[in-house]
Design a protein around this motif. Structure first.
Motif, PDB file in Angstrom:
ATOM      1  N   TYR A 137       5.905  -6.492   3.095  1.00  0.00           N
ATOM      2  CA  TYR A 137       4.632  -6.789   2.608  1.00  0.00           C
ATOM      3  C   TYR A 137       4.321  -8.254   2.376  1.00  0.00           C
ATOM      4  O   TYR A 137       3.514  -8.792   1.812  1.00  0.00           O
TER       5      TYR A 137
ATOM      6  N   TYR B 240      -0.883  -3.840   3.813  1.00  0.00           N
ATOM      7  CA  TYR B 240      -0.839  -2.613   4.475  1.00  0.00           C
ATOM      8  C   TYR B 240       0.131  -2.297   5.679  1.00  0.00           C
ATOM      9  O   TYR B 240       0.545  -1.268   5.865  1.00  0.00           O
TER      10      TYR B 240
ATOM     11  N   TYR C 189       0.783  -1.240  -0.007  1.00  0.00           N
ATOM     12  CA  TYR C 189       0.100   0.151   0.019  1.00  0.00           C
ATOM     13  C   TYR C 189       0.900   1.222  -0.073  1.00  0.00           C
ATOM     14  O   TYR C 189       0.355   2.364  -0.712  1.00  0.00           O
ATOM     15  N   TRP C 190       2.031   1.094   0.827  1.00  0.00           N
ATOM     16  CA  TRP C 190       2.871   2.263   0.887  1.00  0.00           C
ATOM     17  C   TRP C 190       4.018   2.683  -0.213  1.00  0.00           C
ATOM     18  O   TRP C 190       4.815   3.525   0.167  1.00  0.00           O
TER      19      TRP C 190
END
Length: 341
Positions: free
Chosen positions: A33, A38, A18-19
């Motif tokens: 991840y 997330y 997500y980042w």
């Protein structure tokens, strides 16, 4: 992996997250991840929850037991270290890296202020506060310019070493009878000079009490430093043997591979070490105030959190710093309260 040990296999490396993209200048050994979309480094993230919990316990204890406000602020800084690290390892973003690392410097400087400003005149305290603010600002700007983690780690190590040694010096000269000149020969010498002195029995009682406190506090020092250095050692092994550890984790599968996340152990062990240091500093402050009769460092069971507890209300002092300085100068804590002709 033993067949009787149930596990979940790790996914392939280089999972999307997500980042993304990564903007931090540091990359740890934990794969990104692999457990959730997330959070980039789930173990390095979750181990910071201990900081948040211990910060809450610390602030609660300060308010309940009546410790100095500066230690509430220190626990808030401790919380920010954990929260910043939580967000940094979740996102691997450079701004959160700064929050994580620089708060370590800020909180250590706060503890330095608590130690160095004690019983100093107001103008000295102000000058020290301004100096430390300028120092923190300079470190922040230079680190942002340099972006070299070794610089941050070096500054943090020297600051921590300085404040621990300085506090040990204060502890020894406040409690050890030979250093604070409260042995029998010192009592007799003061009596010959016509100075007010304790009785021999009172002096022996205080010396015995304070030596017991000193032994307890040294245990805290050794325990805290040992667990801190142990975490540092595990973290370095994690960096040095990262490729091997990643292979072992994949062979073990999840969740057993989690136990080989060395940076997570660094969080847990340094968090405990830092918590012990703040607790030790709180107890030292009460010793410097001459209130060791009224506060006790309690650690009933190894698996429970230690705490500095109030066992009785200390007498109110019109000028606490002056009273403490006077009593220590005479060679014993709380000497003014127990003088006899």
């Amino acid at each position: 992996m033993p067949s009787w040990l149930p596990s979940i296999p790790y996914p392939p490396p280089d999972q999307p997250g997500y980042w993304h993209p990564v903007t931090s200048t540091l990359q740890w050994c934990e794969e990104d991840y692999y457990a959730t979309y997330y959070s980039a480094e789930i173990i390095n993230t979750l181990t910071n929850l201990m900081f948040i919990y211990l910060a809450y316990k610390g602030v609660k204890s300060c308010r309940k037991q009546g410790h100095d406000t500066v230690f509430e602020v220190a626990y808030f800084g401790y919380f920010l270290v954990g929260f910043g690290s939580f967000m940094f390892h979740t996102t691997l973003k450079y701004p959160w890296q700064l929050v994580d690392e620089l708060n370590m410097i800020y909180t250590t400087c706060l503890m330095a202020y608590a130690s160095l400003s004690y019983s100093r005149p107001a103008n000295h305290q102000l000058a020290l506060g301004i100096f430390l603010l300028i120092f923190c600002a300079a470190i922040t700007l230079y680190y942002h310019y340099l972006q070299d983690p070794v610089f941050h780690q070096t500054v943090y190590a020297f600051l921590t070493l300085f404040i621990v040694l300085r506090s040990c010096y204060s502890m020894e000269f406040s409690l050890r009878p030979s250093l604070r000149q409260s042995e029998e020969k010192h009592r007799l010498e003061r009596a010959r000079k016509g100075l007010p002195v304790m009785t021999k029995e009172e002096q022996e009682y205080e010396n015995k009490r304070d030596m017991e406190i000193l032994r307890t506090m040294w245990f805290f020092v050794v325990f805290g430093v040992s667990i801190f250095l142990g975490g540092f050692g595990i973290w370095n092994l994690d960096n040095q043997y990262c490729s091997t550890l990643r292979e072992w984790r994949r062979e073990l599968g999840m969740p057993w591979g989690f136990f080989l996340e060395g940076h997570g152990w660094w969080h847990l062990m340094t968090g405990i070490g830092a918590y012990f240091y703040i607790l030790w500093a709180i107890h030292l402050r009460h010793v410097l105030n001459g209130d060791q009769e009224h506060f006790r460092l309690v650690w009933d069971r190894f698996y429970q959190l230690p705490e500095v507890v109030r066992i009785s209300d200390p007498p109110k002092k019109e000028d606490a710093n002056g009273a403490v300085n006077g009593s220590l100068a005479n060679g014993h804590a709380k000497g003014d309260a127990k003088k006899t002709k």
